[in-house]
Write a protein that holds these residues in place. Structure first.
Motif, PDB file in Angstrom:
ATOM      1  N   ALA A 406      72.860  75.102  75.611  1.00 45.91           N
ATOM      2  CA  ALA A 406      71.967  76.233  75.858  1.00 45.91           C
ATOM      3  C   ALA A 406      71.985  77.250  74.719  1.00 45.91           C
ATOM      4  CB  ALA A 406      72.351  76.916  77.170  1.00 45.91           C
ATOM      5  N   SER A 407      73.163  77.478  74.139  1.00 45.51           N
ATOM      6  CA  SER A 407      73.287  78.546  73.139  1.00 45.51           C
ATOM      7  C   SER A 407      73.235  78.045  71.699  1.00 45.51           C
ATOM      8  CB  SER A 407      74.612  79.299  73.357  1.00 45.51           C
ATOM      9  OG  SER A 407      75.717  78.437  73.127  1.00 45.51           O
ATOM     10  N   TYR A 408      73.199  76.722  71.487  1.00 42.58           N
ATOM     11  CA  TYR A 408      73.319  76.184  70.134  1.00 42.58           C
ATOM     12  C   TYR A 408      72.225  76.654  69.174  1.00 42.58           C
ATOM     13  CZ  TYR A 408      74.658  73.049  66.385  1.00 42.58           C
ATOM     14  OH  TYR A 408      75.079  72.546  65.172  1.00 42.58           O
ATOM     15  N   LEU A 412      73.006  78.237  65.550  1.00 46.62           N
ATOM     16  CA  LEU A 412      72.509  77.698  64.287  1.00 46.62           C
ATOM     17  C   LEU A 412      71.810  78.784  63.472  1.00 46.62           C
ATOM     18  CD1 LEU A 412      70.979  74.332  63.476  1.00 46.62           C
ATOM     19  CD2 LEU A 412      69.572  76.321  62.995  1.00 46.62           C
ATOM     20  N   VAL A 413      70.959  79.560  64.130  1.00 46.01           N
ATOM     21  CA  VAL A 413      70.259  80.652  63.431  1.00 46.01           C
ATOM     22  C   VAL A 413      71.264  81.675  62.915  1.00 46.01           C
ATOM     23  CG1 VAL A 413      68.693  82.611  63.783  1.00 46.01           C
ATOM     24  CG2 VAL A 413      68.074  80.348  64.635  1.00 46.01           C
ATOM     25  N   ARG A 414      72.264  81.988  63.710  1.00 48.33           N
ATOM     26  CA  ARG A 414      73.319  82.914  63.283  1.00 48.33           C
ATOM     27  C   ARG A 414      73.979  82.422  61.999  1.00 48.33           C
ATOM     28  NH1 ARG A 414      78.752  82.107  66.364  1.00 48.33           N
ATOM     29  NH2 ARG A 414      78.542  80.248  65.063  1.00 48.33           N
ATOM     30  N   THR A 415      74.351  81.132  61.971  1.00 50.13           N
ATOM     31  CA  THR A 415      75.050  80.584  60.808  1.00 50.13           C
ATOM     32  C   THR A 415      74.158  80.606  59.574  1.00 50.13           C
ATOM     33  OG1 THR A 415      76.315  79.137  62.279  1.00 50.13           O
ATOM     34  CG2 THR A 415      76.344  78.597  59.949  1.00 50.13           C
ATOM     35  N   ARG A 416      72.878  80.305  59.748  1.00 49.61           N
ATOM     36  CA  ARG A 416      71.972  80.320  58.585  1.00 49.61           C
ATOM     37  C   ARG A 416      71.763  81.734  58.060  1.00 49.61           C
ATOM     38  NH1 ARG A 416      67.316  75.656  58.573  1.00 49.61           N
ATOM     39  NH2 ARG A 416      68.692  73.925  59.114  1.00 49.61           N
ATOM     40  N   ASN A 436      64.928  87.278  58.963  1.00 50.68           N
ATOM     41  CA  ASN A 436      65.427  87.745  60.255  1.00 50.68           C
ATOM     42  C   ASN A 436      65.386  86.599  61.255  1.00 50.68           C
ATOM     43  OD1 ASN A 436      62.742  87.584  61.348  1.00 50.68           O
ATOM     44  ND2 ASN A 436      62.305  89.593  60.443  1.00 50.68           N
ATOM     45  N   MET A 437      65.847  86.866  62.459  1.00 51.99           N
ATOM     46  CA  MET A 437      65.976  85.821  63.470  1.00 51.99           C
ATOM     47  C   MET A 437      64.631  85.171  63.779  1.00 51.99           C
ATOM     48  SD  MET A 437      67.747  86.146  67.241  1.00 51.99           S
ATOM     49  CE  MET A 437      66.528  87.297  67.869  1.00 51.99           C
ATOM     50  N   ARG A 438      63.587  85.974  63.967  1.00 51.23           N
ATOM     51  CA  ARG A 438      62.281  85.435  64.354  1.00 51.23           C
ATOM     52  C   ARG A 438      61.698  84.536  63.273  1.00 51.23           C
ATOM     53  NH1 ARG A 438      57.838  89.776  65.846  1.00 51.23           N
ATOM     54  NH2 ARG A 438      59.515  90.373  67.275  1.00 51.23           N
ATOM     55  N   THR A 439      61.709  85.009  62.012  1.00 56.81           N
ATOM     56  CA  THR A 439      61.125  84.205  60.934  1.00 56.81           C
ATOM     57  C   THR A 439      61.914  82.922  60.712  1.00 56.81           C
ATOM     58  OG1 THR A 439      62.406  85.443  59.285  1.00 56.81           O
ATOM     59  CG2 THR A 439      60.179  86.215  59.757  1.00 56.81           C
ATOM     60  N   LEU A 440      63.232  82.988  60.905  1.00 59.75           N
ATOM     61  CA  LEU A 440      64.061  81.805  60.716  1.00 59.75           C
ATOM     62  C   LEU A 440      63.790  80.770  61.806  1.00 59.75           C
ATOM     63  CD1 LEU A 440      66.112  80.638  58.814  1.00 59.75           C
ATOM     64  CD2 LEU A 440      67.921  81.770  60.104  1.00 59.75           C
ATOM     65  N   PHE A 441      63.633  81.208  63.053  1.00 61.56           N
ATOM     66  CA  PHE A 441      63.279  80.290  64.141  1.00 61.56           C
ATOM     67  C   PHE A 441      61.976  79.565  63.814  1.00 61.56           C
ATOM     68  CE2 PHE A 441      66.155  82.090  67.488  1.00 61.56           C
ATOM     69  CZ  PHE A 441      66.575  80.875  68.003  1.00 61.56           C
ATOM     70  N   ARG A 442      60.965  80.350  63.437  1.00 62.43           N
ATOM     71  CA  ARG A 442      59.651  79.757  63.105  1.00 62.43           C
ATOM     72  C   ARG A 442      59.777  78.758  61.967  1.00 62.43           C
ATOM     73  NH1 ARG A 442      56.138  85.192  62.714  1.00 62.43           N
ATOM     74  NH2 ARG A 442      55.995  85.742  64.917  1.00 62.43           N
ATOM     75  N   GLU A 448      61.359  71.433  60.423  1.00 60.39           N
ATOM     76  CA  GLU A 448      62.244  70.372  60.908  1.00 60.39           C
ATOM     77  C   GLU A 448      61.964  69.945  62.344  1.00 60.39           C
ATOM     78  OE1 GLU A 448      66.433  71.080  59.894  1.00 60.39           O
ATOM     79  OE2 GLU A 448      65.780  72.874  58.812  1.00 60.39           O
ATOM     80  N   GLY A 449      61.018  70.642  63.019  1.00 57.31           N
ATOM     81  CA  GLY A 449      60.731  70.324  64.406  1.00 57.31           C
ATOM     82  C   GLY A 449      61.737  70.966  65.355  1.00 57.31           C
ATOM     83  N   PHE A 450      61.517  70.765  66.652  1.00 57.26           N
ATOM     84  CA  PHE A 450      62.397  71.373  67.649  1.00 57.26           C
ATOM     85  C   PHE A 450      63.837  70.887  67.498  1.00 57.26           C
ATOM     86  CE2 PHE A 450      64.395  71.256  71.881  1.00 57.26           C
ATOM     87  CZ  PHE A 450      64.349  72.620  72.200  1.00 57.26           C
ATOM     88  N   LEU A 451      64.025  69.603  67.146  1.00 56.46           N
ATOM     89  CA  LEU A 451      65.372  69.061  66.986  1.00 56.46           C
ATOM     90  C   LEU A 451      66.129  69.717  65.839  1.00 56.46           C
ATOM     91  CD1 LEU A 451      64.831  65.227  67.603  1.00 56.46           C
ATOM     92  CD2 LEU A 451      65.859  66.911  69.137  1.00 56.46           C
ATOM     93  N   GLY A 452      65.386  70.374  64.938  1.00 55.88           N
ATOM     94  CA  GLY A 452      66.046  71.086  63.844  1.00 55.88           C
ATOM     95  C   GLY A 452      66.935  72.208  64.338  1.00 55.88           C
ATOM     96  N   LEU A 453      66.639  72.720  65.530  1.00 57.46           N
ATOM     97  CA  LEU A 453      67.463  73.786  66.122  1.00 57.46           C
ATOM     98  C   LEU A 453      68.817  73.268  66.601  1.00 57.46           C
ATOM     99  CD1 LEU A 453      64.699  75.606  68.227  1.00 57.46           C
ATOM    100  CD2 LEU A 453      65.725  76.396  66.085  1.00 57.46           C
ATOM    101  N   TYR A 454      68.959  71.924  66.638  1.00 57.67           N
ATOM    102  CA  TYR A 454      70.218  71.322  67.076  1.00 57.67           C
ATOM    103  C   TYR A 454      70.896  70.560  65.932  1.00 57.67           C
ATOM    104  CZ  TYR A 454      69.259  72.675  71.845  1.00 57.67           C
ATOM    105  OH  TYR A 454      69.036  73.422  72.978  1.00 57.67           O
ATOM    106  N   ARG A 455      70.551  70.910  64.694  1.00 64.12           N
ATOM    107  CA  ARG A 455      71.171  70.269  63.546  1.00 64.12           C
ATOM    108  C   ARG A 455      72.673  70.561  63.528  1.00 64.12           C
ATOM    109  NH1 ARG A 455      68.437  66.654  61.748  1.00 64.12           N
ATOM    110  NH2 ARG A 455      66.631  68.028  61.545  1.00 64.12           N
ATOM    111  N   GLY A 456      73.487  69.521  63.437  1.00 63.62           N
ATOM    112  CA  GLY A 456      74.945  69.700  63.396  1.00 63.62           C
ATOM    113  C   GLY A 456      75.627  69.665  64.749  1.00 63.62           C
ATOM    114  N   ILE A 457      74.865  69.431  65.820  1.00 66.36           N
ATOM    115  CA  ILE A 457      75.482  69.448  67.144  1.00 66.36           C
ATOM    116  C   ILE A 457      76.327  68.185  67.397  1.00 66.36           C
ATOM    117  CG2 ILE A 457      73.653  68.312  68.505  1.00 66.36           C
ATOM    118  CD1 ILE A 457      74.132  70.563  70.625  1.00 66.36           C
ATOM    119  N   ALA A 458      76.039  67.101  66.680  1.00 66.71           N
ATOM    120  CA  ALA A 458      76.806  65.858  66.877  1.00 66.71           C
ATOM    121  C   ALA A 458      78.292  66.049  66.556  1.00 66.71           C
ATOM    122  CB  ALA A 458      76.202  64.724  66.061  1.00 66.71           C
ATOM    123  N   PRO A 459      78.652  66.557  65.342  1.00 65.34           N
ATOM    124  CA  PRO A 459      80.087  66.787  65.097  1.00 65.34           C
ATOM    125  C   PRO A 459      80.681  67.836  66.033  1.00 65.34           C
ATOM    126  CG  PRO A 459      78.752  67.645  63.283  1.00 65.34           C
ATOM    127  CD  PRO A 459      77.850  66.809  64.140  1.00 65.34           C
TER     128      PRO A 459
END
Length: 487
Positions: A406-408, A412-416, A436-442, A448-459
């Motif tokens: 839910a929070s990933y 991810l946006v925080r880390t970037r 900022n947060m909004r422009t980075l989300f967009r 990268e698509g919606f899955l880009g928001l979960y980049r790095g979740i596998a490790p």
């Protein structure tokens, strides 16, 4: 008189109870003592008690056998004589009778569902009517849904406390986990632990467990940070990213950023604990009561937000150190000075907003899923079963994983945002000052698509199982060495 002489020979100071008892109680306690004396040597030690209670199907928690022996062993011999056992049991039964009487509103010598439910609510112990019924069923031997003192006494006889809150915790309890995430809801401590100062031992044991667990899984954590920041534009797979890190800095580079990650455990835990206790007191008000799950969620969110606000510069420093090139910084202090000189104080709060927002879904879902899974287990198992270590670990792992999902995206946006200046230096990307947060989300969704928001979740998921296992084992060893038991 033979029993008195025997008790005195065994080194006991309490023979008087043996001739003051009624014949019925005398036979009952002698029979019980023999049942617990597994090896028949006339004494009960921890091993005897644990084996006998297990054989008898008596509900017990980790450390309860040791605590029972400790509290009843008057001559500190490490085991119990018949006289010591009788003395402790009679005193314990007196306290249990007082609690029983306080719940018995109509003074008919029996407790029914309404009495248990209303009494616990008046005392601030928030349980549902279904939980109250389940608790009643666990004590009710004859299936009448009404319990007498004998049933109440027999169920709680080997619980080392007669406090009502502890009795409820005996039936419904949780455990400690640390998987290296920053948004965990703080632990609850009993009133006795707070008064006796045992809470700091739990925090110390948890800190050591967290340090060992995070160090063991640090390579996976650094791998996650790299994939979060660079995305698929730099690395086509986890293997590709891992090879890059090894080629750039060798095996030791896999632990970059771990020093600050371990260092921040102590201040974060202490701040979170203090803020959580303050929030609970504020929510509880004047009446001494157990806070509800919703109040605990609110208190936990506040505590997480407060501690993160204070230690957040260490979070930024951890990310920058994890991403650093070989030779870029001499150490933590050098990195902090260089970042401050180049970007100012604001750099240490980059990504603060999405980090703060991430606390709510993580803490809420983690707590709610954990409580739901534990209650489901209790509803579907018989009265002698306790949610053991493996069940609690499984509940904690599943709930934490749900919270992370839910929070990933916010993490991810925080880390970037924390690493924006690094990307600017390396690739001439977007000016960090305009990001900022909004422009980075967009930008992430568009490129990268919606899955880009979960980049790095596998490790991140790969580290959950080993982190939970290591954390629990180390915590158990540490809290045993420090002389504290799980609440």
């Amino acid at each position: 008189m033979k029993k008195e002489a025997s008790a005195i020979e065994n080194g006991s100071h309490f023979p008087h109870y043996l001739h003051e008892l009624s014949e019925e109680d005398e036979k009952r306690l002698e029979k019980l003592f023999k049942q617990l004396d597994a090896n028949g040597d006339g004494r009960i030690d921890v091993q005897d008690l644990s084996e006998s209670l297990k054989r008898m199907g008596v509900h017990q928690l980790p450390g309860h056998a040791e605590k029972f022996i400790e509290r009843s062993d008057q001559n500190q011999s490490g085991d119990l004589t018949l006289a010591e056992f009788v003395h402790y049991v009679i005193e314990h039964e007196k306290k249990l009778r007082l609690v029983f009487s306080s719940l018995d509103h109509n003074k008919d010598g029996r407790l029914d569902l309404d009495e248990i439910y209303s009494s616990l609510h008046k005392l601030g112990l928030k349980i549902t009517r279904g939980e109250a019924r389940k608790l009643l069923e666990r004590m009710d031997k004859d299936g009448t849904l009404v319990i007498n003192f004998g049933e109440w006494r027999d169920y709680l006889l080997f619980h080392p406390s007669s406090e009502l809150h502890d009795i409820l915790q005996y039936w419904r309890h949780s455990t400690y986990l640390d998987i290296g995430e920053d948004l965990n809801v703080p632990d609850d401590f009993s009133a006795a632990e707070l008064q006796q100062g045992l809470w700091w031992r739990h925090l110390l044991a948890g800190g050591v467990a967290g340090a060992v667990s995070r160090t063991a899984t640090a390579p996976l954590d650094r791998l996650k940070v790299f994939l979060q920041v660079h995305g698929k534009s730099h690395f086509s797979s986890i293997k590709h990213c891992l090879r890059h890190m090894l080629n750039e800095g060798g095996v030791r580079s896999l632990w970059r950023g771990n020093g600050i990650n371990v260092l921040k455990i102590a201040p974060e835990s202490a701040l979170k604990f203090m803020a959580y206790e303050y929030a609970k007191r504020a929510l509880r008000g004047e009446r001494p009561r157990e806070i509800s799950i919703y109040e605990r969620f609110a208190a936990g969110s506040f505590a997480g937000g407060f501690s993160q606000t204070v230690i957040y510069p260490m979070e930024v420093l951890k990310t920058r150190l994890a991403l650093r090139r070989t030779g870029q910084y001499k150490g933590m202090v050098d990195a902090a000075m260089k970042i401050y000189n180049a970007e100012g104080m604001r750099a240490f709060y980059k990504g603060y907003i999405p980090n703060l927002l991430g606390i709510i879904p993580y803490a809420g879902i983690d707590l709610c899923v954990y409580e739901t899974l534990k209650k489901r287990y209790l509803r579907n198992h018989d009265e002698t079963e306790d949610p053991g270590v493996m069940v609690l670990l499984a509940c904690g792992t599943v709930s934490s994983t749900c919270g992370q999902i839910a929070s990933y995206p916010l993490a991810l946006v925080r880390t970037r945002l924390q690493a924006a200046a690094v990307l600017q230096q390396q690739a001439g990307g977007v000016d960090p000052a305009t990001l900022n947060m909004r422009t980075l989300f967009r930008s992430i969704v568009r490129q990268e698509g919606f899955l880009g928001l979960y980049r790095g979740i596998a490790p991140n998921f790969l580290k959950v199982a080993p982190a939970v296992s290591i954390s629990y084992v180390v915590y158990e060893k540490c809290r045993t060495a420090l002389g504290v038991t799980m609440t």
